[in-house]
Design a protein around this motif. Structure first.
Motif, mmCIF file in Angstrom:
data_model
loop_
_atom_site.group_PDB
_atom_site.id
_atom_site.type_symbol
_atom_site.label_atom_id
_atom_site.label_comp_id
_atom_site.label_asym_id
_atom_site.label_seq_id
_atom_site.Cartn_x
_atom_site.Cartn_y
_atom_site.Cartn_z
ATOM 1 N N PRO A 336 0.820 -1.214 0.000
ATOM 2 C CA PRO A 336 0.000 0.000 0.000
ATOM 3 C C PRO A 336 0.851 1.259 0.000
ATOM 4 O O PRO A 336 2.067 1.216 0.184
ATOM 5 C CB PRO A 336 -0.796 -0.135 1.302
ATOM 6 C CG PRO A 336 0.105 -0.935 2.201
ATOM 7 C CD PRO A 336 0.814 -1.894 1.302
ATOM 8 N N HIS A 338 2.809 4.168 1.202
ATOM 9 C CA HIS A 338 3.455 4.526 2.466
ATOM 10 C C HIS A 338 3.094 5.940 2.887
ATOM 11 O O HIS A 338 3.160 6.278 4.074
ATOM 12 C CB HIS A 338 4.978 4.371 2.352
ATOM 13 C CG HIS A 338 5.649 5.407 1.500
ATOM 14 N ND1 HIS A 338 5.577 5.405 0.124
ATOM 15 C CD2 HIS A 338 6.404 6.506 1.823
ATOM 16 C CE1 HIS A 338 6.258 6.428 -0.358
ATOM 17 N NE2 HIS A 338 6.767 7.118 0.648
ATOM 18 N N GLU A 341 -0.356 5.649 4.579
ATOM 19 C CA GLU A 341 -0.114 4.987 5.865
ATOM 20 C C GLU A 341 0.457 5.965 6.878
ATOM 21 O O GLU A 341 0.041 5.996 8.040
ATOM 22 C CB GLU A 341 0.844 3.808 5.678
ATOM 23 C CG GLU A 341 0.213 2.575 5.082
ATOM 24 C CD GLU A 341 1.169 1.399 5.054
ATOM 25 O OE1 GLU A 341 0.724 0.263 5.287
ATOM 26 O OE2 GLU A 341 2.376 1.611 4.799
ATOM 27 N N PRO A 347 -6.459 0.786 6.739
ATOM 28 C CA PRO A 347 -6.056 -0.142 5.668
ATOM 29 C C PRO A 347 -7.067 -0.240 4.527
ATOM 30 O O PRO A 347 -6.684 -0.329 3.359
ATOM 31 C CB PRO A 347 -5.917 -1.478 6.409
ATOM 32 C CG PRO A 347 -5.574 -1.086 7.814
ATOM 33 C CD PRO A 347 -6.325 0.182 8.070
ATOM 34 N N LEU A 350 -6.667 2.439 1.815
ATOM 35 C CA LEU A 350 -5.482 2.436 0.958
ATOM 36 C C LEU A 350 -5.772 1.833 -0.416
ATOM 37 O O LEU A 350 -5.148 2.212 -1.408
ATOM 38 C CB LEU A 350 -4.341 1.676 1.639
ATOM 39 C CG LEU A 350 -3.944 2.188 3.032
ATOM 40 C CD1 LEU A 350 -2.765 1.390 3.565
ATOM 41 C CD2 LEU A 350 -3.613 3.673 2.998
#
Length: 397
Positions: A336, A338, A341, A347, A350
């Motif tokens: 995914p 970064h 994140e 999650p 993403l």
């Protein structure tokens, strides 16, 4: 014709830049190091003119400009080129952010494996670094602070001018990866406290394959760089190899046009963004913008749509509109984003995020078709996994 809404990956070549490129691929083909005859002298003149044009964008001196193959090489030269000084002066601490481009994180990872202490600072949910956090993490042994000018995925501008001001009396170097902000965010990069600036041509309507590292005070050894490539003495001995005159001249032309047309380009792009925001807000797709719009460049919008299968959306849209799920540099790597994140996104978000990025001449797409196509790519979570499973079986079978 497919409309390009992935201009952060690469912009089209400006016709005026193309003309400069072709001129130098034709009659002006000389080697700029061959100064004993007219062909070489003409090439040398073109390279030095481009050096002036690139320097002018950031209010630097022409002698500060080192031509490279692009921002990736410039980042490697900026960071790897300081390593020897860091070893000799026992300054082995490096500060950067968790949202940097892979062309910064990659060389820093290599330095980390070579006894350098690389510290990744977080950003807020708005995608922006707190300058005071940098100041709190500075040490006596800090060699360099490296912060991007604007993020390639979200378009969020980082506070590089404010950081330059804060770092002015500190004994460390300040590097800005300006791949996405060179020629666009002019004033921030003109701060004299920014020691090193990485730039590339193909984000400002220039050709791919050429860029620059701008090292302020290079002639006076303000920045003690050592080469990471070895060979001839071109570019002050820091970037050996025959200079690609045509690419460099085209880069210079693109840089000059970027300064001349900066306000007009930004205004056109801002109007396009307003239209896209209106369309998305009325779509019923419940879009969420990633990044504080007060700090986002006018030609970028990073959007999360709940339950969107982003990969499917890209595939469905491609007949009329080119968009991306993130950075082009990570296309060949798994995992995914970064950047998202680091911004604390869930999650599930993403895999449901698209990056729209446009240029000054990008026409408006068929908005109704775009929205209806996005709706086709909105699936319940189980349906997403089923579709991906079918796609996997199709590829292997």
């Amino acid at each position: 014709m497919t409309i390009n809404l992935d201009c952060n990956a690469s912009t089209p070549l400006d016709p005026r830049v193309r003309e400069t490129l072709l001129q130098h691929l034709g009659a002006a083909f000389g080697n700029p190091s061959s100064v004993g005859h007219s062909y070489g002298m003409r090439a040398r003149h073109s390279v030095e003119l481009a050096r002036e044009q690139v320097a002018h964008v950031v209010a630097a001196e022409p002698t500060d400009v080192i031509f490279t193959s692009g921002a990736t090489e410039s980042n490697n030269l900026a960071l790897g080129g300081l390593a020897e000084f860091g070893r000799q002066s026992n300054k082995r601490h490096i500060l950067t952010t968790a949202i940097e481009h892979k062309s910064v994180l990659g060389p820093l990872s290599a330095l980390h494996g070579d006894d350098f202490d690389v510290e990744l600072l977080p950003v807020g949910p708005n995608g922006r670094l707190d300058p005071q956090m940098v100041m709190r993490h500075l040490r006596d042994e800090t060699l360099v602070v490296s912060v991007m000018g604007a993020n390639n995925e979200t378009g969020v501008r980082q506070p590089v001018a404010e950081l330059a001001e804060l770092l002015a009396d500190r004994d460390c170097f300040f590097h800005v990866d300006a791949a996405q902000s060179f020629g666009k965010d002019l004033e921030a990069l003109r701060h004299p406290g920014i020691d090193l600036i990485s730039a590339t041509a193909h984000k400002i309507y220039g050709p791919q394959g050429v860029g620059a590292l701008i090292a302020r005070g290079l002639a006076d050894k303000r920045v003690p760089l050592t080469p990471v490539l070895h060979g001839g003495g071109q570019e002050g001995g820091l970037r050996p190899g025959t200079q690609p005159t045509a690419l460099i001249a085209a880069f210079g032309k693109a840089a000059a046009l970027a300064v001349e047309e900066a306000d007009a380009r930004n205004a056109v792009c801002a109007q396009f963004r307003l239209r896209l925001l209106d369309v998305l807000s009325l779509s019923g797709l419940r879009p969420r913008i990633n990044g504080d719009l007060r700090h986002v460049q006018p030609h970028v919008l990073n959007v999360t749509i709940p339950h969107l299968d982003a990969d499917l959306a890209v595939a469905l849209l491609t007949s009329q509109v080119a968009v991306s799920t993130g950075a082009a540099c990570t296309h060949n790597t798994s995992g995914p984003s970064h950047v998202l994140e680091a911004m604390g996104r869930a999650p599930a978000d993403l895999a449901s995020t698209l990056r729209f990025s446009w240029c000054r001449e990008t026409p408006e797409p068929n908005w109704d078709w775009l929205v209806s196509t996005l709706r086709e790519a909105v699936c319940e979570p189980v349906e997403v996994e089923v579709r991906r499973g079918r796609e996997f079986l199709r590829k292997v079978g």
